[in-house]
Scaffold this motif. Structure first.
Motif, PDB file in Angstrom:
ATOM      1  N   GLY A 200       5.802  10.460   1.305  1.00  0.00           N
ATOM      2  CA  GLY A 200       4.880   9.341   1.158  1.00  0.00           C
ATOM      3  C   GLY A 200       5.205   8.225   2.119  1.00  0.00           C
TER       4      GLY A 200
ATOM      5  N   GLU B  74       0.896   5.680   0.168  1.00  0.00           N
ATOM      6  CA  GLU B  74       0.209   6.940   0.413  1.00  0.00           C
ATOM      7  C   GLU B  74       1.131   8.057  -0.072  1.00  0.00           C
ATOM      8  OE1 GLU B  74      -1.620   9.593   4.133  1.00  0.00           O
ATOM      9  OE2 GLU B  74      -0.378   7.816   4.512  1.00  0.00           O
TER      10      GLU B  74
ATOM     11  N   GLU C 169       0.861  -1.180   0.000  1.00  0.00           N
ATOM     12  CA  GLU C 169       0.000   0.000   0.000  1.00  0.00           C
ATOM     13  C   GLU C 169       0.898   1.230   0.000  1.00  0.00           C
ATOM     14  OE1 GLU C 169      -2.298  -0.197   3.537  1.00  0.00           O
ATOM     15  OE2 GLU C 169      -3.178  -2.154   3.080  1.00  0.00           O
TER      16      GLU C 169
END
Length: 321
Positions: free
Chosen positions: A142, A94, A92
């Motif tokens: 991130g 971000e 994952e």
């Protein structure tokens, strides 16, 4: 093992190279992503490259920064307990700010979680999740979470011993050499893997069932795209229709598979990246020629190959001039 949660996996890591246009170009070419935001004087890096800037390559981070700490110890503990196999399960990301050429990348990573013992089809083991916080010129850019399964492979059931013939069963007559002869038996051929069908590509497979090779077309900017995607990678529009390929193409690149063997496949066989006349590329098998005869630039023609009673696939027949 829960004691490892929250422990560092990498401290003070530093990217081997700053964000740069050459790596961005290579990435975009490999992904077939021609979005204009990734070129020119105001270029940014594709967001999904976040982890790429932190990787040490085959030589690792030779100066010691970014070296695994307790993470190595955790993996060694799992190895010692018999969980010696590993498979990546998911990641994952971000994104907090775009990365631009010249940004210097630093990162820290932490062991976020170690699961209780889990039993999967692959075997029994533990899921280990790490979280990497990525910074660009000291500013958070991130987060990347990566999860692996460290497991002990499941034991395959032993093949059953051949059954003794029941009493009263006739014994096969001896052959010419004096040994008993019987009809050879063959195991059923394994089925080919089924293609993954979802809401984004079901229209493609419906077309294959009708012997049509359908290519998505953005109705805003008319860009063709393949494989099928939920949105246009040129303008971002989610509106699209399809055009049918004429089925003509050439081999853009290829590989001849010899090893490892897979059930239902008979090596050697050729797998090609075919450039269709419409301009998009797709991966498929090459038929009609020997694997060693496949060449870059070889003309190919679409056909549909019946694999079994409920699976038909688009392949390309090559021709040797």
């Amino acid at each position: 093992m829960r004691a490892f949660e929250g422990e560092p996996a990498a401290i003070g890591g530093r990217g081997k190279d700053p964000v740069n246009t050459a790596m961005i170009r290579h990435w975009c070419e490999a992904m077939g992503d021609g979005h204009p935001a990734y070129t020119g004087p105001e270029a940014v890096a594709p967001p999904t490259m976040l982890q790429a800037w932190t990787m040490g390559g085959l030589s690792g981070h030779g100066d010691g920064t970014g070296r695994a700490t307790r993470y190595d110890e955790l993996l060694g503990l799992l190895d010692g307990a018999g969980y010696t196999s590993v498979v990546a399960t998911d990641c994952e990301q971000e994104y907090l700010r775009p990365l631009r050429p010249g940004d210097e990348i630093t990162f820290d990573a932490v062991i976020e979680s170690v699961s209780p013992r889990k039993t999967t089809k692959l075997g029994t083991g533990h899921f280990v999740t790490t979280r990497m916080d990525v910074r660009a010129d000291g500013e958070r850019a991130g987060t990347h979470r990566f999860r692996i399964l460290k497991y002990a492979p499941a034991r395959r059931p032993a093949a059953p011993a051949p059954a003794e013939p029941p009493t009263g069963t006739a014994t096969p007559a001896p052959g010419p050499d004096g040994t008993a002869s019987s009809a050879p038996t063959t195991a059923p051929r394994p089925r080919r893997p089924r293609p993954v069908t979802n809401r984004d590509n079901e229209g493609f497979w419906e077309g294959v069932a009708r012997h049509r090779l359908l290519i998505q077309r953005c109705t805003r900017c008319t860009t063709l795209r393949f494989p099928w995607l939920p949105g246009c990678n040129a303008c971002g529009s989610r509106e699209w229709d399809t055009v049918e390929s004429a089925g003509e193409g050439t081999v853009f690149s290829y590989v001849v598979m010899h090893h490892p063997p897979f059930p239902a496949f008979d090596p050697p066989y050729a797998v090609a990246l075919v450039e269709l006349a419409e301009g998009v590329r797709m991966i498929s098998g090459v038929t009609g020629v020997r694997p060693e005869e496949v060449r870059i630039g070889m003309p190919v023609r679409l056909e549909f190959q019946r694999v079994d009673e409920d699976l038909e696939l688009p392949v390309f027949r090559g021709s040797v001039s």
